[in-house]
Write an enzyme that holds these catalytic residues in place. Structure first.
Site, mmCIF file in Angstrom:
data_model
loop_
_atom_site.group_PDB
_atom_site.id
_atom_site.type_symbol
_atom_site.label_atom_id
_atom_site.label_comp_id
_atom_site.label_asym_id
_atom_site.label_seq_id
_atom_site.Cartn_x
_atom_site.Cartn_y
_atom_site.Cartn_z
ATOM 1 N N ASP A 189 0.859 -1.018 -0.026
ATOM 2 C CA ASP A 189 0.018 0.056 0.075
ATOM 3 C C ASP A 189 0.991 1.220 -0.026
ATOM 4 O O ASP A 189 1.369 1.670 0.939
ATOM 5 C CB ASP A 189 -0.869 -0.083 1.331
ATOM 6 C CG ASP A 189 -1.854 1.231 1.300
ATOM 7 O OD1 ASP A 189 -1.768 1.989 0.481
ATOM 8 O OD2 ASP A 189 -2.742 1.184 2.339
ATOM 9 N N ASP A 200 -3.782 7.031 -3.751
ATOM 10 C CA ASP A 200 -3.670 5.937 -2.591
ATOM 11 C C ASP A 200 -4.132 4.600 -3.336
ATOM 12 O O ASP A 200 -5.555 4.478 -3.672
ATOM 13 C CB ASP A 200 -4.546 6.409 -1.463
ATOM 14 C CG ASP A 200 -4.532 5.447 -0.252
ATOM 15 O OD1 ASP A 200 -3.524 4.379 -0.272
ATOM 16 O OD2 ASP A 200 -5.157 5.795 0.703
ATOM 17 N N HIS A 269 -12.067 6.143 2.495
ATOM 18 C CA HIS A 269 -11.863 7.303 2.899
ATOM 19 C C HIS A 269 -11.663 8.319 1.782
ATOM 20 O O HIS A 269 -11.379 8.327 0.831
ATOM 21 C CB HIS A 269 -10.662 7.632 3.728
ATOM 22 C CG HIS A 269 -9.671 6.988 3.262
ATOM 23 N ND1 HIS A 269 -8.684 8.102 2.520
ATOM 24 C CD2 HIS A 269 -8.841 5.936 3.392
ATOM 25 C CE1 HIS A 269 -7.661 7.382 2.128
ATOM 26 N NE2 HIS A 269 -7.664 6.098 2.531
ATOM 27 N N HIS A 277 -6.620 11.057 4.919
ATOM 28 C CA HIS A 277 -7.925 11.002 5.493
ATOM 29 C C HIS A 277 -8.836 12.201 6.005
ATOM 30 O O HIS A 277 -8.240 12.892 6.778
ATOM 31 C CB HIS A 277 -8.040 10.248 6.819
ATOM 32 C CG HIS A 277 -7.682 8.753 6.464
ATOM 33 N ND1 HIS A 277 -8.216 7.628 7.003
ATOM 34 C CD2 HIS A 277 -6.524 8.397 5.885
ATOM 35 C CE1 HIS A 277 -7.503 6.555 6.426
ATOM 36 N NE2 HIS A 277 -6.478 6.756 5.765
ATOM 37 N N GLU A 302 -11.386 1.220 -0.450
ATOM 38 C CA GLU A 302 -10.182 0.092 -0.184
ATOM 39 C C GLU A 302 -11.091 -1.151 0.667
ATOM 40 O O GLU A 302 -12.119 -0.530 1.249
ATOM 41 C CB GLU A 302 -9.093 0.537 0.417
ATOM 42 C CG GLU A 302 -9.338 1.322 1.719
ATOM 43 C CD GLU A 302 -8.065 1.855 2.362
ATOM 44 O OE1 GLU A 302 -7.132 1.051 2.311
ATOM 45 O OE2 GLU A 302 -8.057 2.820 2.848
ATOM 46 N N GLU A 397 -7.119 -1.609 -3.478
ATOM 47 C CA GLU A 397 -7.564 0.007 -3.112
ATOM 48 C C GLU A 397 -7.401 0.617 -4.704
ATOM 49 O O GLU A 397 -6.537 0.341 -5.216
ATOM 50 C CB GLU A 397 -6.777 0.427 -1.993
ATOM 51 C CG GLU A 397 -7.111 1.929 -1.859
ATOM 52 C CD GLU A 397 -6.412 2.410 -0.679
ATOM 53 O OE1 GLU A 397 -6.625 3.530 0.030
ATOM 54 O OE2 GLU A 397 -5.175 1.804 -0.251
#
Length: 416
Positions: A189, A200, A269, A277, A302, A397
């Site tokens: 990640d 992300d 998020h 976030h 995700e 994700e």
């Protein structure tokens, strides 16, 4: 009345020139000759070519796309209502004009992510030190993103390399000797940012076929979440759809069958500039949350699947930290804490960081000061998130943006 969601995948075209390959020239091995027994006849010489291993990507993205325009991600139409088709609405298209720089920054970060992860997916192998894997990814990201400073472009947050029952928030600290094993389930990640616009995206790597259904579960669940996401869609409804897909899977590991559970206290998020976030959470289980997604928002969709209890707790040595964006003025009595906070603010701002990053920028003997900042509430620590011991967790994700005219899956690639 909603119409069927349709998707159009755009080919990733270069704006000016093909990406530069980071590949060494092939070298020919020496010719070998042999003699036949009996008649002393010489065998024909054989030429063999051996390819040198391709190095990590290092050619800056701006040199690959000389017009400075980066490829769109996957374009998905919103559901067509009787009153509005956003793809053809002149009003909605006009709204996007003022956001072209943001879109281009996000696409640039996404292209860096795709190129770095392509190399990583081809080269991460059992037997490697986790520190070497993390630095391979981070060094390549910094080279391609071409940031003059940490805040201008580069890594968006520490590279997560969580293993097995650890679902997230683990990266090696200095001196860590953990070695990737063939039996491991590895979540990779990592983030890339350009001018604070963060991509992300994460995937799961395994080296044994028995884990394939677990990986398939998070892949299908994340794609369902991406499909359901849209303007005015309720977050709780997305969570219910994700959970239904995730928990339709089961996996047999070492002769025992496990139902795949969605990890109920992990979620996606929304993302704001320099803030990974930024307030809204996208659940991955059914939820009464009636909060809606809104036009213009960026989300990380995700999902996490588990063979364990489907619930994580924070435990173990901390590696991940971030400056608290909401902390008010705090009086710090420790001089070293004041000095370290100044370094964090000037170098990372609100971008998450890890202890290896502090080592890299020359900080030394900082742990007491760092813990003091955490205790004061001006820095937040994020311990590893662990499911039940001996369980296995997986993750997938993507980052999406809800443009006025369409939904763009920015991080989509040919791999996932």
């Amino acid at each position: 009345m909603s119409a069927e969601l349709t998707q159009k995948t755009h080919e990733l075209k270069l704006a000016d020139s093909q990406p530069v390959e980071n590949e060494e020239v092939d070298s020919a091995s020496e010719n070998e000759a042999g003699e036949a027994t009996g008649d002393k006849k010489k065998k024909k010489k054989k030429n063999s070519k051996k390819k040198k291993k391709k190095g990590p990507p290092s050619t800056g993205i701006s040199h690959q796309f000389q017009k400075g325009v980066y490829p769109e991600g996957e374009i998905c139409e919103y559901a067509v209502t009787e009153s509005l088709n956003r793809m053809t609405s002149e009003e909605k298209r006009a709204l996007e004009i003022d956001h072209q720089q943001q879109y281009n920054d996000l696409r640039k970060a996404a292209e860096v992510h795709r190129q770095v992860r392509t190399y990583a997916r081809n080269n991460i192998k059992p037997g490697m030190l986790m520190t070497d894997i993390a630095e391979m990814i981070e060094n390549s990201t910094q080279s391609l993103a071409e940031g003059d400073t940490w805040k201008s472009a580069g890594t968006g947050f520490p590279t997560g390399l969580s293993l097995n029952d650890c679902a997230a928030h683990w990266t090696p600290n200095k001196g860590d000797k953990t070695i990737l094993q063939e039996s491991d389930v590895l979540k990779v990640d990592f983030g890339v940012h350009v001018n604070g616009n963060i991509i992300d995206s994460a995937w799961t790597m395994t080296f044994q076929d028995q884990y394939d259904p677990l990986v398939a579960a998070v892949s299908a669940a994340t794609n369902e979440g991406v499909k359901q996401a849209g303007i005015d869609v309720r977050l709780g409804d997305i969570g219910a759809a994700i959970q239904e897909v995730m928990e339709s899977y089961e996996v047999e590991i070492n002769g025992k069958t496990y139902p795949v559970k969605a990890i109920k206290n992990l979620c996606g998020h929304n993302i704001a500039p320099y803030t990974i976030h930024s307030g809204k959470s996208v659940p991955i289980v059914a939820s009464p949350d009636q909060t809606k997604m809104e036009e213009g928002e960026v989300f990380a969709i995700e999902t996490f699947g588990s063979t364990g209890r489907g619930y994580v707790v924070g435990q173990g040595e901390v590696s991940h930290y971030a400056r608290s964006g909401t902390a008010g003025h705090q009086t710090l009595r420790l001089a070293s804490a004041k000095q370290l906070l100044n370094v964090i603010d000037n170098t990372f701002g609100t971008l998450p960081f890890c202890r290896r990053y502090l080592d890299k920028i020359g900080q030394d003997k900082y742990l007491l000061a760092l813990n003091n900042l955490v205790k004061a509430g001006v820095v937040t620590d994020y311990p590893p998130l662990m499911d039940a011991p001996n369980s296995y967790t997986a993750q997938l994700e993507h980052t999406i943006i809800l443009r006025p005219t369409c939904k763009e899956v920015l991080s989509r690639g040919n791999d996932y």
